[in-house]
Design a protein around this motif. Sequence first.
Motif, PDB file in Angstrom:
ATOM      1  N   ALA A   8       0.828  -1.057  -0.078  1.00 58.70           N
ATOM      2  CA  ALA A   8       0.007  -0.056  -0.064  1.00 58.70           C
ATOM      3  C   ALA A   8       0.967   1.279  -0.023  1.00 58.70           C
ATOM      4  CB  ALA A   8      -0.766   0.065   1.257  1.00 58.70           C
ATOM      5  N   LEU A   9       2.110   1.016   0.607  1.00 66.04           N
ATOM      6  CA  LEU A   9       2.768   2.545   0.775  1.00 66.04           C
ATOM      7  C   LEU A   9       3.955   2.253  -0.349  1.00 66.04           C
ATOM      8  CD1 LEU A   9       3.571   2.812   4.266  1.00 66.04           C
ATOM      9  CD2 LEU A   9       1.693   3.554   2.934  1.00 66.04           C
ATOM     10  N   ALA A  10       4.136   1.194  -0.962  1.00 69.75           N
ATOM     11  CA  ALA A  10       5.646   1.241  -1.818  1.00 69.75           C
ATOM     12  C   ALA A  10       5.561   1.868  -2.990  1.00 69.75           C
ATOM     13  CB  ALA A  10       5.874  -0.420  -2.229  1.00 69.75           C
ATOM     14  N   SER A  11       4.210   1.944  -3.524  1.00 70.62           N
ATOM     15  CA  SER A  11       3.899   2.833  -4.739  1.00 70.62           C
ATOM     16  C   SER A  11       3.892   4.462  -4.718  1.00 70.62           C
ATOM     17  CB  SER A  11       2.562   2.443  -5.671  1.00 70.62           C
ATOM     18  OG  SER A  11       1.772   2.549  -4.770  1.00 70.62           O
ATOM     19  N   LEU A  12       3.676   4.921  -3.215  1.00 67.21           N
ATOM     20  CA  LEU A  12       3.557   6.365  -2.904  1.00 67.21           C
ATOM     21  C   LEU A  12       4.971   7.015  -2.659  1.00 67.21           C
ATOM     22  CD1 LEU A  12       0.485   5.884  -0.332  1.00 67.21           C
ATOM     23  CD2 LEU A  12       0.486   5.862  -2.731  1.00 67.21           C
ATOM     24  N   LYS A  13       4.677   8.290  -2.725  1.00 67.39           N
ATOM     25  CA  LYS A  13       5.991   9.009  -2.187  1.00 67.39           C
ATOM     26  C   LYS A  13       5.895   9.447  -1.225  1.00 67.39           C
ATOM     27  CE  LYS A  13       4.892  13.688  -4.156  1.00 67.39           C
ATOM     28  NZ  LYS A  13       5.015  14.626  -5.166  1.00 67.39           N
ATOM     29  N   THR A  14       7.053   9.924  -0.538  1.00 70.82           N
ATOM     30  CA  THR A  14       7.058  10.702   1.051  1.00 70.82           C
ATOM     31  C   THR A  14       6.662  12.040   0.857  1.00 70.82           C
ATOM     32  OG1 THR A  14       9.462  10.802   0.738  1.00 70.82           O
ATOM     33  CG2 THR A  14       8.496   8.665   2.008  1.00 70.82           C
TER      34      THR A  14
END
Length: 392
Positions: free
Chosen positions: A369-375
């Motif tokens: 769920a977080l891997a494809s998002l940016k910080t």
Amino acid sequence: MRLILMTGKGGVGKTSMAAATGLRCAELGYKTLVLSTDPAHSLADSFDMPLGHNPNRVCDNLWGAELDVLQELEQNWGTVKRYITGVLQARGLEGIQAEELAILPGMDEIFGLVRVFRHHKEGDYDVLIIDSAPTGTALRLLSIPEVAGWYMRRLYKPFEKIAVYLRPLVEPIFRPLAGFSLPDKEMMDVPYEFYEKIDALGKILTDHAVTSVRLVTNPEKMVIKESLRAHAYLGLYNIAVDLVIANRIIPPEVTDPYFTFWKENQKLYRQEIQDNFAPLPVKEVPLYSREICGMQTLEKLKELLYGNEDPAQVYYQQQTFQIKQTTDGFTLQLYLPGIPKDQIQLGKNGDELHIRIGNHRRNMVLPQALASLKTSGAEMDGDHLTIRFVEP
């Protein structure tokens, strides 16, 4: 199986605490093993009886053992050891030197983990208490599952595939020149089998209902600072601390003027321990008038430490990280007590979040769920670091 790790700065009394904890667990009917993974063993001295690599019976329901790296190496790493020894001998080293150098740096920590995993898998004991090495070495040990995973994914598996395909082509030329053979598939598989055990143990170490670390400290400035750093770094690796033991408190009956300064100092540091580790429970143990060695003194320490309590209980359930959904993405919250924001460095590369605090670094594999998002920034709120993730 309940897994309890005792750690702290060298000389704070963690071996005595581990032995007394084991004694109380055995008294309550739990089959208990106290295992020393500290290269400088003192568990046998604490019980005042000989202990070896294999568990020795101490009393009813209680066994003790001291990890022997050489024996563990032969039992679990024999193929690799023989290959490394052969390589070193081919380069001109004598037999005994080659044997010693075949024990690579960090082996004692790795074998400590493998031994813990084996006992957990066999299930012969209800409680396993680890008398760990001093804090720095213990943190390296507990971070191995995370670090090993990174090396195996990024380096070892690709190298293994290349080596297996190239060996038949290169070996006829390589062996006459070098004097030894390239590693075969059997030898290459051994480290990966090790990694699989360590990876499985990593899941056990981060299960807060099974595994707890207990920090042993003294009311002294340098010791408290190291314990606080250890608490934060353990949170970084999602390993729970459920209890702090403040050892060597000068008791009220000591009235000699020589100890006046020490008692005043300890009064301040005792409060500091309570304040800085809150909401963790803190147990205080007085300074003994004699060394804690043998069953008689351990019985007294056991009573002071636990009374009628069950040491196998989880004293405090601590959530070290949480993922929450927000209106525009997710937040990842890490529990990092006592760490200023300016000491934390963050970075993201693909599905990995890089977190660095001082000389400790974690490459955290992010959930899908977080891997494809940016910080999108981070902030400290008390002892919690919150990292925001949004759509790119």
